[in-house]
Design a protein around this motif. Structure first.
Motif, PDB file in Angstrom:
ATOM      1  N   UNK A 154       0.873  -1.170   0.000  1.00 54.17           N
ATOM      2  CA  UNK A 154       0.000   0.000   0.000  1.00 54.17           C
ATOM      3  C   UNK A 154       0.913   1.223   0.000  1.00 54.17           C
ATOM      4  N   UNK A 155       0.953   2.006  -1.092  1.00 54.08           N
ATOM      5  CA  UNK A 155       1.857   3.162  -1.148  1.00 54.08           C
ATOM      6  C   UNK A 155       1.651   4.154  -0.013  1.00 54.08           C
ATOM      7  N   UNK A 156       0.463   4.169   0.577  1.00 55.28           N
ATOM      8  CA  UNK A 156       0.165   5.119   1.649  1.00 55.28           C
ATOM      9  C   UNK A 156       0.928   4.800   2.926  1.00 55.28           C
ATOM     10  N   UNK A 157       1.304   3.535   3.112  1.00 56.59           N
ATOM     11  CA  UNK A 157       1.936   3.140   4.378  1.00 56.59           C
ATOM     12  C   UNK A 157       3.323   2.530   4.191  1.00 56.59           C
ATOM     13  N   UNK A 158       3.755   2.314   2.960  1.00 61.24           N
ATOM     14  CA  UNK A 158       5.032   1.634   2.714  1.00 61.24           C
ATOM     15  C   UNK A 158       6.178   2.642   2.704  1.00 61.24           C
TER      16      UNK A 158
END
Length: 459
Positions: free
Chosen positions: A146-150
């Protein structure tokens, strides 16, 4: 692709149906115990072919309302430590049962959000796998993020471990749609993570989109497609949203919005085919797209494309071992599924038992029909003579006479062509790939009307 299908036809074709990541499909499996699993692993140990390994990491810090995956929502990263203890116990039971068959050609970490795990936890998990199995020199190692959390540190660590393919969930970049489905994520976050992956040497980058979500329009989804084309992933998966609130109660929250009709869904997917095609991507089977030089496209043209629980794959490994809560394996002609909640999964392993709860060993007829369905889904054609040669049978024209007749209406509407004992799916017919595969599913024909819903709609 210009959509040239009448709206009434689309509405009529919007019926429940499987995606055929397996055949027989999961609703047909039985309640079983670890005996079936150990028997399958014993028979699989006789082969020298490399394995595919799937590890399910169920944790997410937030619940996206469209989600159809098996997840556990948690705000504590430390929660994963006990889970990894259980996975380690599962590996300790499964690996010896496979004997010397330890080569891995494909490893995939799915979820959930695998990058919920810390760098140390990711390293621990990979180390557990590497200690029990051997990676082939050209092994594909992939992970969903998930780009939002990685973080960049996680990507650095994963690349150092050998991960060479990253799949990023995006779904839609329209802020209004994101708010409705509780998946806030900016294009800048995705673009930045793609850039970081490429700078660190990750060769394979996938982006997942979804059509059929509330609030989606041709204009808004078209803008998302244009932004994703600018980002330039190697592959895309453009999935139709599967509305299954009887399985995923959180999805009921979306019913207060207007979900796109079957016609609107088809138009959204047609727009994806047109936009991505103009940008140099080729349609791969049901819902995947790849650049012409990508190995997925090459596998399609070589007739080597494969389909399993991870979707379309280029590694047609004979067997797939599933580890983790709810994970599904396909071993020695047998489907195996683990307990679908972490408490039961961890408890069974703490007691020294495999967490297998459901499964099915395929019959000879299952194998034949599975091969026919895979030809439709992966090659977009079915040649009865070629299929018969693979199974040592010359009677398939008679055996599948009823099914062949059932394909005639698809040909009449231009969704496929039938030349003797060869059926080929047309470009427009790709919208109805699942429908043509369903013709060969004998379990669907036996389903009773009062059995209740089991699948999402096909359009």
């Amino acid at each position: 692709m210009t959509l040239a299908v009448d709206a009434t036809v689309l509405q009529r074709m919007a019926v429940p149906g499987p995606r055929y990541t397996s055949y027989p499909t999961a609703p047909e499996w039985d309640d079983v115990d670890e005996t079936l699993a150990f028997d399958a692993y014993r028979r699989a140990s006789a082969s020298a072919e490399p394995l595919c390994l799937y590890v399910h990491l169920p944790f997410c810090s937030r619940l996206c309302l469209y989600c159809g995956c098996t997840v556990e929502i948690s705000g504590k990263q430390s929660r994963a430590d006990a889970y990894l203890d259980a996975v380690e116990r599962e590996i300790a039971l499964v690996a010896p049962a496979l004997g010397d068959r330890r080569d891995i050609a494909q490893l995939h970490w799915g979820g959930g959000t695998p990058t919920f795990l810390s760098v140390a936890q990711l390293q621990r998990l990979h180390g557990m796998i590497a200690a029990a199995f051997r990676f082939t020199p050209d092994a594909e190692q992939s992970i969903e993020v998930d780009p939002h959390v990685t973080s960049e540190d996680q990507i650095d660590a994963l690349f150092a471990l050998g991960v060479n393919r990253v799949s990023m969930g995006v779904q839609d970049l329209d802020p209004a749609v994101q708010t409705m489905v509780r998946r806030e994520q900016t294009a800048a976050e995705t673009d930045a993570l793609v850039g970081w992956c490429r700078a660190r040497g990750v060769q394979g980058l996938n982006i997942d989109l979804m059509y059929g979500l509330p609030g989606q329009s041709l204009k808004g989804f078209g803008a998302t497609l244009d932004q994703i084309v600018d980002i330039g992933p190697d592959r895309l998966a453009v999935f139709g949203y599967a509305h299954v609130p009887w399985l995923k109660p959180a999805q009921k929250a979306l019913e207060k919005y207007d979900l796109p009709s079957a016609t609107a869904r088809a138009e959204l997917f047609a727009l994806a085919i047109e936009t991505l095609g103009a940008a140099g991507y080729e349609v791969i089977g049901l819902d995947h797209f790849a650049k012409a030089d990508d190995e997925l496209a090459r596998a399609l043209h070589a007739g080597e494309l494969h389909r399993n629980f991870m979707g379309y794959a280029t590694q047609p490994t004979e067997d797939m071992v599933g580890l983790g809560m709810s994970a599904i394996g396909e071993v020695a002609g047998t489907f195996l599924q683990n307990a679908r909640d972490t408490a039961t999964y961890e408890a069974r392993l703490a007691e020294g038992h495999l967490p297998t709860i459901r499964g099915l060993r395929r019959s000879d007829e299952d194998e034949l029909r599975r091969a026919a369905i895979l030809d439709v889904m992966c090659r977009m054609e079915l040649d009865l003579d070629a299929l018969g040669a693979r199974f040592g049978r010359s009677d398939l024209a008679t055996h599948f006479a009823q099914e062949w007749s059932a394909l005639a209406p698809f040909a009449e509407q231009g969704f496929c062509t039938i030349d003797g004992r060869v059926m080929r799916v047309t470009e427009t017919g790709r919208l109805f790939l699942r429908h043509m595969a369903m013709v060969f599913d004998e379990y669907l024909a036996a389903k009773k009307p009062d059995d209740g819903p089991r699948f999402s709609k096909t359009i």
